[in-house]
Design a protein around this motif. Sequence first.
Motif, mmCIF file in Angstrom:
data_model
loop_
_atom_site.group_PDB
_atom_site.id
_atom_site.type_symbol
_atom_site.label_atom_id
_atom_site.label_comp_id
_atom_site.label_asym_id
_atom_site.label_seq_id
_atom_site.Cartn_x
_atom_site.Cartn_y
_atom_site.Cartn_z
ATOM 1 N N THR A 251 4.329 -12.794 -2.865
ATOM 2 C CA THR A 251 4.990 -13.422 -1.724
ATOM 3 C C THR A 251 4.378 -13.006 -0.383
ATOM 4 O OG1 THR A 251 6.653 -11.654 -1.580
ATOM 5 C CG2 THR A 251 7.162 -13.539 -2.995
ATOM 6 N N ASP A 252 3.422 -12.100 -0.397
ATOM 7 C CA ASP A 252 2.776 -11.679 0.844
ATOM 8 C C ASP A 252 2.050 -12.863 1.477
ATOM 9 O OD1 ASP A 252 3.645 -9.100 0.419
ATOM 10 O OD2 ASP A 252 1.748 -8.407 -0.436
ATOM 11 N N ARG A 253 2.320 -13.124 2.771
ATOM 12 C CA ARG A 253 1.706 -14.283 3.429
ATOM 13 C C ARG A 253 0.993 -13.930 4.722
ATOM 14 N NH1 ARG A 253 4.941 -19.192 4.532
ATOM 15 N NH2 ARG A 253 2.885 -20.194 4.334
ATOM 16 N N THR A 254 1.014 -12.663 5.096
ATOM 17 C CA THR A 254 0.265 -12.227 6.271
ATOM 18 C C THR A 254 -0.489 -10.947 5.916
ATOM 19 O OG1 THR A 254 1.921 -10.738 7.231
ATOM 20 C CG2 THR A 254 2.163 -13.088 7.722
ATOM 21 N N PRO A 255 -1.540 -10.621 6.646
ATOM 22 C CA PRO A 255 -2.215 -9.343 6.409
ATOM 23 C C PRO A 255 -1.266 -8.162 6.548
ATOM 24 C CG PRO A 255 -3.617 -10.761 7.723
ATOM 25 C CD PRO A 255 -2.288 -11.465 7.621
ATOM 26 N N ALA A 256 -0.337 -8.236 7.483
ATOM 27 C CA ALA A 256 0.645 -7.151 7.634
ATOM 28 C C ALA A 256 1.496 -7.013 6.382
ATOM 29 C CB ALA A 256 1.519 -7.394 8.862
ATOM 30 N N ASP A 257 1.823 -8.132 5.739
ATOM 31 C CA ASP A 257 2.551 -8.079 4.465
ATOM 32 C C ASP A 257 1.733 -7.350 3.402
ATOM 33 O OD1 ASP A 257 4.656 -9.583 5.508
ATOM 34 O OD2 ASP A 257 3.908 -11.481 4.680
ATOM 35 N N LEU A 258 0.444 -7.649 3.343
ATOM 36 C CA LEU A 258 -0.427 -6.994 2.363
ATOM 37 C C LEU A 258 -0.427 -5.483 2.569
ATOM 38 C CD1 LEU A 258 -3.555 -9.346 2.389
ATOM 39 C CD2 LEU A 258 -1.767 -9.253 0.638
ATOM 40 N N LEU A 259 -0.474 -5.063 3.824
ATOM 41 C CA LEU A 259 -0.485 -3.626 4.106
ATOM 42 C C LEU A 259 0.843 -2.985 3.717
ATOM 43 C CD1 LEU A 259 -1.962 -1.176 5.243
ATOM 44 C CD2 LEU A 259 -1.131 -1.820 7.515
ATOM 45 N N ARG A 260 1.946 -3.665 3.993
ATOM 46 C CA ARG A 260 3.260 -3.119 3.611
ATOM 47 C C ARG A 260 3.366 -2.974 2.094
ATOM 48 N NH1 ARG A 260 5.126 -5.937 8.279
ATOM 49 N NH2 ARG A 260 5.250 -7.909 7.141
ATOM 50 N N SER A 261 2.844 -3.947 1.363
ATOM 51 C CA SER A 261 2.869 -3.853 -0.101
ATOM 52 C C SER A 261 2.018 -2.694 -0.584
ATOM 53 C CB SER A 261 2.377 -5.163 -0.729
ATOM 54 O OG SER A 261 3.316 -6.199 -0.530
ATOM 55 N N ALA A 262 0.847 -2.503 0.014
ATOM 56 C CA ALA A 262 -0.023 -1.382 -0.361
ATOM 57 C C ALA A 262 0.671 -0.057 -0.079
ATOM 58 C CB ALA A 262 -1.340 -1.465 0.404
ATOM 59 N N LEU A 263 1.398 0.005 1.026
ATOM 60 C CA LEU A 263 2.101 1.227 1.399
ATOM 61 C C LEU A 263 3.211 1.543 0.403
ATOM 62 C CD1 LEU A 263 2.054 3.335 3.695
ATOM 63 C CD2 LEU A 263 3.710 1.904 4.920
ATOM 64 N N THR A 264 3.847 0.510 -0.114
ATOM 65 C CA THR A 264 4.908 0.695 -1.098
ATOM 66 C C THR A 264 4.341 1.093 -2.453
ATOM 67 O OG1 THR A 264 6.300 -0.938 0.016
ATOM 68 C CG2 THR A 264 6.829 -0.449 -2.280
ATOM 69 N N ALA B 117 8.578 -2.266 14.564
ATOM 70 C CA ALA B 117 9.422 -3.411 14.244
ATOM 71 C C ALA B 117 9.165 -4.479 15.296
ATOM 72 C CB ALA B 117 10.893 -3.020 14.238
ATOM 73 N N PRO B 118 8.742 -5.669 14.892
ATOM 74 C CA PRO B 118 8.448 -6.713 15.882
ATOM 75 C C PRO B 118 9.724 -7.219 16.558
ATOM 76 C CG PRO B 118 8.319 -7.610 13.657
ATOM 77 C CD PRO B 118 8.508 -6.131 13.512
ATOM 78 N N TYR B 119 9.594 -7.545 17.841
ATOM 79 C CA TYR B 119 10.729 -8.111 18.559
ATOM 80 C C TYR B 119 11.041 -9.523 18.080
ATOM 81 C CZ TYR B 119 10.106 -4.258 21.894
ATOM 82 O OH TYR B 119 9.993 -3.021 22.475
ATOM 83 N N ALA B 120 10.002 -10.227 17.644
ATOM 84 C CA ALA B 120 10.165 -11.594 17.147
ATOM 85 C C ALA B 120 9.481 -11.708 15.799
ATOM 86 C CB ALA B 120 9.549 -12.588 18.130
ATOM 87 N N PRO B 121 10.059 -12.492 14.866
ATOM 88 C CA PRO B 121 9.416 -12.653 13.553
ATOM 89 C C PRO B 121 8.028 -13.271 13.690
ATOM 90 C CG PRO B 121 11.654 -13.548 13.560
ATOM 91 C CD PRO B 121 11.304 -13.264 14.987
ATOM 92 N N THR B 122 7.114 -12.824 12.838
ATOM 93 C CA THR B 122 5.777 -13.409 12.828
ATOM 94 C C THR B 122 5.753 -14.598 11.876
ATOM 95 O OG1 THR B 122 5.074 -11.843 11.116
ATOM 96 C CG2 THR B 122 4.658 -11.243 13.411
ATOM 97 N N ASP B 123 5.077 -15.651 12.276
ATOM 98 C CA ASP B 123 5.029 -16.900 11.521
ATOM 99 C C ASP B 123 3.754 -16.948 10.688
ATOM 100 O OD1 ASP B 123 5.035 -19.462 10.554
ATOM 101 O OD2 ASP B 123 5.077 -20.448 12.519
ATOM 102 N N PRO B 124 3.862 -16.977 9.353
ATOM 103 C CA PRO B 124 2.652 -17.036 8.520
ATOM 104 C C PRO B 124 1.800 -18.277 8.766
ATOM 105 C CG PRO B 124 4.581 -16.470 7.199
ATOM 106 C CD PRO B 124 5.089 -16.902 8.539
ATOM 107 N N ASP B 125 2.418 -19.316 9.320
ATOM 108 C CA ASP B 125 1.692 -20.565 9.542
ATOM 109 C C ASP B 125 1.164 -20.701 10.969
ATOM 110 O OD1 ASP B 125 2.080 -21.545 6.899
ATOM 111 O OD2 ASP B 125 4.147 -22.002 7.413
ATOM 112 N N ALA B 126 1.283 -19.640 11.754
ATOM 113 C CA ALA B 126 0.731 -19.634 13.110
ATOM 114 C C ALA B 126 -0.702 -19.118 13.074
ATOM 115 C CB ALA B 126 1.586 -18.758 14.018
ATOM 116 N N PRO B 127 -1.525 -19.522 14.053
ATOM 117 C CA PRO B 127 -2.908 -19.023 14.095
ATOM 118 C C PRO B 127 -2.945 -17.499 14.125
ATOM 119 C CG PRO B 127 -2.625 -20.838 15.633
ATOM 120 C CD PRO B 127 -1.252 -20.488 15.136
#
Length: 250
Positions: free
Chosen positions: A4-17, A153-163
């Motif tokens: 379900t990882d859709r951003t590079p930040a997601d990939l890093l969080r999964s690696a950290l877990t 913690a981001p102030y606003a959610p990051t959009d996987p479909d944004a540039p």
Amino acid sequence: MNATDRTPADLLRSALTTDPARPLITFYDDATGERVELSVATFANWVSKTANLLQDELSAGPGDRLALLLPAHWQSAVWLLACSSVGVCVEIGGDPTAADLVVSGPDTLDAARACGGERVALALRPLGGRFPQPPAGFVDYAVEVPSQGDRFAPYAPTDPDAPALVVGGTELTAAQLVARARENAAERGLGPGSRLLSGLSYDSWEGLSAGLFAPLAAGGSVVLCRHLPTLQGQELEQRVTSERVTHRAV
């Protein structure tokens, strides 16, 4: 990695877990003899601090554009993941005049001064050292980042479909970037525990993928070598052996 990882930040969080203690980036500068090894946890800490600097001190947020004027370097990788965490789009070698902010190494400061927004300078010295004399008009990254928070913690959610990335004239969303990284990892035969040695520049997708994103997506690690052409023959093979390299991109 999590499907379900859709951003590079997601990939890093999964690696950290999954395995925070494993190496993620082993960096060599073959012009200076520098070697730095960062575990997933250590790299993620640098990313969190840099993301906090971006968000809190530089007022960057989703939709902003950052011109990244840095070579293939472990600190460049940190900035790429920090921008993903905040939702900032990175343009590799981008035009500073068209960017909201610019991050520059010591060799591109004159070009970076054309940016009308925030300007950050990296000395790229061993162990993340600061400039002996801070460049006028720039935030010295090595001075500012240590005091930033270790959690982000981001102030606003990051959009996987944004540039998320512009390289070589091609714009990729975060989701497209992750998909490409997974495809490249499969094409190279990378998997958990793989060690990919890359001597490629970060100025192309191939270099970014081999030097960061594909190993991250595969659960592997990268041996990132700057100025690798100075290393030849037996010396190179000794590094391959000592670093337990399983794949190469040179």
